[in-house]
Enzyme design. Structure first.
Site, PDB file in Angstrom:
ATOM      1  N   TYR A  84       8.896   6.355   1.316  1.00 12.56           N
ATOM      2  CA  TYR A  84       9.043   5.712   2.629  1.00 12.56           C
ATOM      3  C   TYR A  84       9.123   4.207   2.449  1.00 12.56           C
ATOM      4  CZ  TYR A  84       3.862   5.505   2.172  1.00 12.56           C
ATOM      5  OH  TYR A  84       2.579   5.328   1.724  1.00 12.56           O
ATOM      6  N   SER A 101      -3.378  -1.776   5.451  1.00 10.88           N
ATOM      7  CA  SER A 101      -2.474  -0.814   6.103  1.00 10.88           C
ATOM      8  C   SER A 101      -2.768  -0.724   7.603  1.00 10.88           C
ATOM      9  CB  SER A 101      -2.623   0.573   5.471  1.00 10.88           C
ATOM     10  OG  SER A 101      -2.151   0.549   4.145  1.00 10.88           O
TER      11      SER A 101
END
Ligand code: VOV
Length: 248
Positions: free
Chosen positions: A144, A222
């Site tokens: 990704y 994140s």
């Protein structure tokens, strides 16, 4: 201006996602299909030999779900080589039975957040092995693309080096707890493709992707700054499995 992170670059990467035109493939006669497969096998052999000579690396996976059917992940010394490779593939008979699903261009990247010691890092064989990695042929791949956020309140690029380093330390600690289960290859793509990084993960047990990515979502770098593109997950293909997949 904030201190920019120093990066080391290695091999260039092309993730080439293809969808198979099953209607056309099934309608082709046996001779045409056999010829196309033979050509494909010649490519696989060439890529194997190139990997043995350590001038690049290729991994081939089938993609689960409808985003694509196959991914060829290539690492090579230059963009010219990657371009020649995709052009050669596009000229094959098999390529006529595929459509382009997605591609991603980037370069293997290491940053200096957790760098230790002085000297020329490129003289260190361990660093070179990470910059020019032979792709692991684990059962599964996960790819990704991602960005680090640049919002007014959460702007990664406005943080000090020390703040970024601290968060990357925590990120690295989580990552290291997956040693032996998940291997990551981070490729930088600022100026090369639509996102800032490509994340490619390799594991024998696909559940480890879910566990690692989920755990990282709780980690500040994140949780606050991560923005993610589409996820692709796949199963390893070798010559035999490719034949099986393409059998009609
Ligand atoms: C398998 C686990 C694993 C491990 C051990 C690991 C470790 C490390 C270290 C030590 C470092 C910093 C130094 C370097 O080597 O560059 C990095 C760097 C990086 N990472 Fe990572 N990461 C992992 C895994 C891992 C994942 C799963 C993700 C996706 C994040 C998520 O939430 O889905 C990721 C992303 C990144 C990125 C985008 C960068 C570059 C950031 C930048 O701003 O420059 N990474 N990473």
């Amino acid at each position: 201006m904030n201190e920019a992170t120093l990066t080391l670059e290695g091999w260039y990467a092309l993730h080439d996602f293809r969808t198979i035109d099953w209607t056309a493939w099934k309608a082709a006669d046996d001779e045409e299909r056999a010829g196309a497969l033979e050509e494909l096998h010649t490519f696989l052999k060439e890529w194997e030999l190139m990997e043995e000579s350590k001038t690049g690396s290729t991994a081939v996976y089938s993609i689960v779900g409808q985003k694509a059917d196959l991914v060829f992940m290539h690492l090579r010394e230059s963009l010219e080589e990657l371009n020649a490779l995709e052009t050669a593939f596009n000229k094959t008979t098999f390529a006529e039975y595929t459509t382009k699903a997605y591609s991603y261009v980037s370069v293997v990247e290491l940053s200096n957040y957790l760098a230790s010691g002085g000297g020329d890092p490129k003289a260190n064989p361990e660093v070179m092995a990470r910059l020019q990695p032979i792709l692991p042929k684990t059962n599964h791949i996960c790819f990704y693309p991602m960005n680090k956020k640049r919002d007014l309140t959460d702007n990664w690029y406005m943080l000090t080096m020390e703040e970024r380093r601290e968060m990357m330390r925590s990120h690295g600690l989580i990552g290291r707890s997956y040693a032996g289960k998940v291997k990551q290859i981070i490729t930088g793509s600022v100026g090369l493709d639509d996102w800032e990084w490509g994340v490619t993960l390799f594991a024998d047990d696909a559940l480890q992707f879910k566990k690692l990515v989920y755990e990282m979502r709780f980690d500040e770098v994140s949780a606050r700054f991560g923005e993610f593109g589409a996820f692709y997950v796949g199963n390893l293909l070798n010559a035999e499995r490719l034949d099986e997949m393409l059998k009609v």
